[in-house]
Motif scaffolding. Structure first.
Motif, short mmCIF file in Angstrom:
data_model
loop_
_atom_site.label_atom_id
_atom_site.label_comp_id
_atom_site.label_asym_id
_atom_site.label_seq_id
_atom_site.Cartn_x
_atom_site.Cartn_y
_atom_site.Cartn_z
N LEU A 59 50.29 40.89 36.71
CA LEU A 59 48.91 41.34 36.52
C LEU A 59 48.48 42.27 37.65
O LEU A 59 47.75 43.25 37.41
CB LEU A 59 47.97 40.13 36.43
CG LEU A 59 48.14 39.27 35.17
CD1 LEU A 59 47.24 38.05 35.23
CD2 LEU A 59 47.84 40.09 33.91
N ARG A 63 47.04 45.91 36.74
CA ARG A 63 45.60 45.67 36.64
C ARG A 63 44.79 46.92 36.27
O ARG A 63 43.76 46.83 35.64
CB ARG A 63 45.05 45.02 37.90
CG ARG A 63 45.12 45.86 39.15
CD ARG A 63 44.56 45.05 40.31
NE ARG A 63 44.42 45.83 41.52
CZ ARG A 63 45.38 45.95 42.43
NH1 ARG A 63 46.54 45.35 42.25
NH2 ARG A 63 45.18 46.67 43.51
N LEU A 94 40.04 41.80 37.62
CA LEU A 94 40.18 41.65 36.17
C LEU A 94 39.05 40.80 35.59
O LEU A 94 38.69 39.77 36.17
CB LEU A 94 41.53 40.98 35.86
CG LEU A 94 42.75 41.84 36.17
CD1 LEU A 94 44.01 40.98 36.25
CD2 LEU A 94 42.91 42.92 35.12
#
Ligand code: SF4
Length: 210
Positions: A59, A63, A94
């Motif tokens: 992630l 991102r 996020l």
């Protein structure tokens, strides 16, 4: 966090956004139509387990291309580490969508108060009087589910309530009853029943018109 699935890119799980999806291990319900049977036991199957460090690393790398992360299950609010995990996602910049069955309003209340949720989707599975039967939990705390529904509706956070249409188990009258349980002003969507992977084997061979 006990994680048992990770989809790095989804176009259909976070309304209007490109998102990653994380699946948490363990659920306290046993809905007969559940198609995530491997996520239901509280203890993770080592063969299915996904490392939190791996998820956060992917992630972090992606991102800027993601509009958010969906935390689904299983039932995420069962996990004591959920607030810490959501803080890690927020620290990456996020937005977070939580999918929940609404059984833990006290957890939801705290997550909302801590501004860790940007979208909440909650299942409304049945008319209240059939909740225990259709969640496979004779001691299902319907008042807790009702409290979560009220909390989410009043939160000011974008949200949706969702119901799977399982025609072998619910009638048209009961679908109407479910609609009356949704607070005015909240979005409610119907989800298609996918019989092939149902938790209850008796439902797997049923074909429902869509
Ligand atoms: S469908 Fe029901 S049993 Fe399956 S994960 Fe959701 S709440 Fe749990």
């Amino acid at each position: 966090m006990k994680l048992a699935g990770f989809v790095p890119l989804s176009l259909c799980d976070y309304p209007g956004r490109v998102a990653a999806v994380v699946f948490t291990q363990g659920c306290n319900f046993r809905c007969p139509w559940c198609h995530n049977g491997h996520l239901l036991p509280l203890a993770a199957d080592p063969a299915q387990a996904v490392s939190e460090a791996h998820v956060l690393s992917v992630l972090a790398e992606r991102r800027k291309r993601l509009g958010g992360v969906v935390v689904s299950g299983g039932e995420p609010t069962l996990q004591p580490a959920l607030p810490r995990f959501l803080r890690s996602l927020k620290a990456l910049g996020l937005d977070v969508k939580l999918d929940t069955n609404g059984s833990h309003p006290q957890v939801l209340r705290q997550l909302l108060a801590d501004r860790l949720l940007d979208y909440v989707a909650m299942d409304v599975k049945a008319p209240w009087e059939r909740y225990a039967a259709l969640t496979g939990q004779s001691v299902c705390d319907v008042a807790a589910v009702q409290a979560s529904l009220a909390l989410i509706a009043a939160s000011g956070v974008p949200h949706a309530f969702r119901t799977t249409r399982v025609d072998p188990l619910l009638s048209e009258r009961e679908y109407g009853d479910i609609r009356t349980q949704i607070p005015l002003g909240s979005t409610h969507t119907w989800q298609a029943f996918r019989p092939a992977y149902s938790h209850d084997p008796a439902l797997r061979t049923v074909c429902c018109p869509q």
